[in-house]
Design a protein around this motif. Structure first.
Motif: not given
Length: 119
Positions: A14-15, A85-88, A114-116
């Motif tokens: 969600g961020g 943003l979603r985990p996927e 890297q985006v986590t």
């Protein structure tokens, strides 16, 4: 053309994050800039692209309405604003540049950031 990608990090679902892609040449000498991503164990995939001159954009369906690609030619920089943003969305994000329209046109690549996204 050398590209420097930055702005990745760890964010909750969600961020938001904003990625930057700084080019070593004036963006006026570049035809199009794109963002790609590669998640662990998956193939690299297209995310979004923008025409440096006219500003036309293109997005993969899963990010439409959440991601926005933009450019600042005065700063030779392209941005990818990522919201909801979603985990996927977790992946290494790469920016790439093309100097002309042709098949396989993205000849120049940044080092990745890297985006986590955690749930």
């Amino acid at each position: 053309v050398q590209l420097q990608a930055s702005g990745g990090g760890l964010v909750l679902a969600g961020g938001s994050l904003r990625l930057s892609c700084a080019a070593s040449l004036r963006t006026s000498s570049i035809y199009r800039v794109a963002w790609f991503r590669r998640a662990p164990g998956k193939e690299r995939e297209f995310v979004a692209s923008i025409s440096v001159s006219g500003g036309s954009t293109d997005y993969r369906n899963s990010v439409k309405g959440r991601f926005t690609i933009s450019r600042d030619n005065a700063k030779n920089t392209v941005y990818l604003e990522m919201n909801s943003l979603r985990p996927e969305d977790t992946a290494v994000y790469y920016c790439a540049a093309a100097r002309e329209l042709r098949p396989g046109m993205y000849d120049y690549w940044g080092q990745g950031t890297q985006v986590t996204v955690s749930s």
